[in-house]
Design a protein around this motif. Structure first.
Motif, PDB file in Angstrom:
ATOM      1  N   ALA A  62      16.281   2.106  -0.888  1.00 25.33           N
ATOM      2  CA  ALA A  62      15.717   3.460  -1.020  1.00 25.33           C
ATOM      3  C   ALA A  62      14.401   3.435  -1.790  1.00 25.33           C
ATOM      4  CB  ALA A  62      16.731   4.400  -1.665  1.00 25.33           C
ATOM      5  N   VAL A  63      13.492   2.590  -1.363  1.00 19.13           N
ATOM      6  CA  VAL A  63      12.184   2.447  -2.008  1.00 19.13           C
ATOM      7  C   VAL A  63      11.339   3.683  -1.710  1.00 19.13           C
ATOM      8  CG1 VAL A  63      10.102   1.037  -2.111  1.00 19.13           C
ATOM      9  CG2 VAL A  63      12.322  -0.062  -1.797  1.00 19.13           C
ATOM     10  N   PRO A  64      10.854   4.379  -2.740  1.00 25.72           N
ATOM     11  CA  PRO A  64      10.007   5.553  -2.501  1.00 25.72           C
ATOM     12  C   PRO A  64       8.708   5.155  -1.798  1.00 25.72           C
ATOM     13  CG  PRO A  64      10.651   5.405  -4.821  1.00 25.72           C
ATOM     14  CD  PRO A  64      11.102   4.152  -4.159  1.00 25.72           C
ATOM     15  N   GLY A  65       8.303   5.931  -0.810  1.00 26.87           N
ATOM     16  CA  GLY A  65       7.066   5.670  -0.074  1.00 26.87           C
ATOM     17  C   GLY A  65       7.226   4.723   1.103  1.00 26.87           C
ATOM     18  N   TRP A  66       8.424   4.163   1.264  1.00 22.05           N
ATOM     19  CA  TRP A  66       8.656   3.217   2.366  1.00 22.05           C
ATOM     20  C   TRP A  66       8.419   3.937   3.673  1.00 22.05           C
ATOM     21  CZ3 TRP A  66      11.762   2.215   6.646  1.00 22.05           C
ATOM     22  CH2 TRP A  66      11.864   0.878   7.043  1.00 22.05           C
ATOM     23  N   ASN A  67       7.595   3.342   4.545  1.00 25.13           N
ATOM     24  CA  ASN A  67       7.228   3.966   5.810  1.00 25.13           C
ATOM     25  C   ASN A  67       7.346   2.952   6.948  1.00 25.13           C
ATOM     26  OD1 ASN A  67       6.366   6.062   7.442  1.00 25.13           O
ATOM     27  ND2 ASN A  67       4.196   5.602   7.135  1.00 25.13           N
ATOM     28  N   ILE A  78       0.839  -1.200   0.000  1.00 26.30           N
ATOM     29  CA  ILE A  78       0.000   0.000   0.000  1.00 26.30           C
ATOM     30  C   ILE A  78       0.874   1.251   0.000  1.00 26.30           C
ATOM     31  CG2 ILE A  78      -1.610   1.355   1.420  1.00 26.30           C
ATOM     32  CD1 ILE A  78      -2.831  -1.384   2.275  1.00 26.30           C
ATOM     33  N   ASP A  79       1.924   1.245   0.828  1.00 29.36           N
ATOM     34  CA  ASP A  79       2.810   2.414   0.935  1.00 29.36           C
ATOM     35  C   ASP A  79       3.650   2.640  -0.318  1.00 29.36           C
ATOM     36  OD1 ASP A  79       1.873   2.933   3.457  1.00 29.36           O
ATOM     37  OD2 ASP A  79       3.661   2.198   4.505  1.00 29.36           O
ATOM     38  N   THR A  80       4.155   1.563  -0.901  1.00 28.59           N
ATOM     39  CA  THR A  80       5.133   1.700  -1.985  1.00 28.59           C
ATOM     40  C   THR A  80       4.564   1.409  -3.365  1.00 28.59           C
ATOM     41  OG1 THR A  80       5.856  -0.593  -1.788  1.00 28.59           O
ATOM     42  CG2 THR A  80       7.001   1.048  -0.426  1.00 28.59           C
ATOM     43  N   GLY A  81       3.402   0.811  -3.434  1.00 20.65           N
ATOM     44  CA  GLY A  81       2.804   0.465  -4.725  1.00 20.65           C
ATOM     45  C   GLY A  81       3.290  -0.854  -5.285  1.00 20.65           C
ATOM     46  N   ARG A  82       4.040  -1.612  -4.519  1.00 25.59           N
ATOM     47  CA  ARG A  82       4.545  -2.922  -4.967  1.00 25.59           C
ATOM     48  C   ARG A  82       4.902  -3.769  -3.755  1.00 25.59           C
ATOM     49  NH1 ARG A  82       9.975  -3.689  -4.505  1.00 25.59           N
ATOM     50  NH2 ARG A  82      11.266  -1.899  -4.035  1.00 25.59           N
ATOM     51  N   VAL A  83       5.074  -5.056  -3.976  1.00 28.87           N
ATOM     52  CA  VAL A  83       5.536  -5.937  -2.898  1.00 28.87           C
ATOM     53  C   VAL A  83       7.053  -6.031  -2.989  1.00 28.87           C
ATOM     54  CG1 VAL A  83       3.388  -7.268  -2.805  1.00 28.87           C
ATOM     55  CG2 VAL A  83       5.240  -8.038  -4.278  1.00 28.87           C
TER      56      VAL A  83
END
Length: 150
Positions: A96-101, A75-80
């Motif tokens: 450095a995955v964008p959206g990683w939370n 959900i956060d990153t758009g991918r598994v």
């Protein structure tokens, strides 16, 4: 005076009686050991089955938690996480995955299965699998040795 003589005589006979009846006989000890052996023989295997069953249930619950963490990551990153990233992507953003939370797992560490081994992560096509190899640590198996996946 006669009273005190009777009292001392009864005290002496009571002390002789109590020392003569102290302790257990060999027969009593053998019966107690036999009863304990029967109890252990009957209860022991049932307790071991319950322990193995609880390990399977614990591992299934851990797989469920990891799958939930993967869903939140998606959900956060758009991918598994990719196969190369593995489950480590749930606790560290090394790529450095964008959206990683994250970290997405409690305590920021990957859990081990109930037998103390790391979970296996497989991502092929659009299928995600988290696998424990069961009690024997070998692929396949039956009963408690069967693989657990989710």
């Amino acid at each position: 005076m006669r009273f005190f003589q009777l009292l001392s005589r009864s005290t002496r006979s009571r002390s002789r009686r109590s020392t003569a009846t102290q302790g257990f006989s060999l027969i009593e000890m053998l019966v107690a050991v036999a009863i304990i052996g029967l109890i252990v023989g009957l209860v022991g295997p049932a307790a071991m089955r319950q322990l193995q069953s609880s390990r399977v249930n614990t591992t299934e619950a851990q797989i469920g938690q990891i799958r939930t963490a993967i869903d939140i990551f998606a959900i956060d990153t758009g991918r598994v996480p990719g196969q190369a990233e593995g489950l480590a992507a749930l606790v560290q953003n090394t790529a450095a995955v964008p959206g990683w939370n994250g970290p997405y797992l409690r305590d920021g560490s990957l859990p081990m299965d109930a037998w103390g081994r790391a979970f296996i992560y497989r991502f092929e096509g659009d299928q995600v699998q988290v696998i424990s190899l069961g009690a024997d640590g070998q692929p396949g198996g039956t009963g408690n040795n069967a693989d657990i996946s989710g």
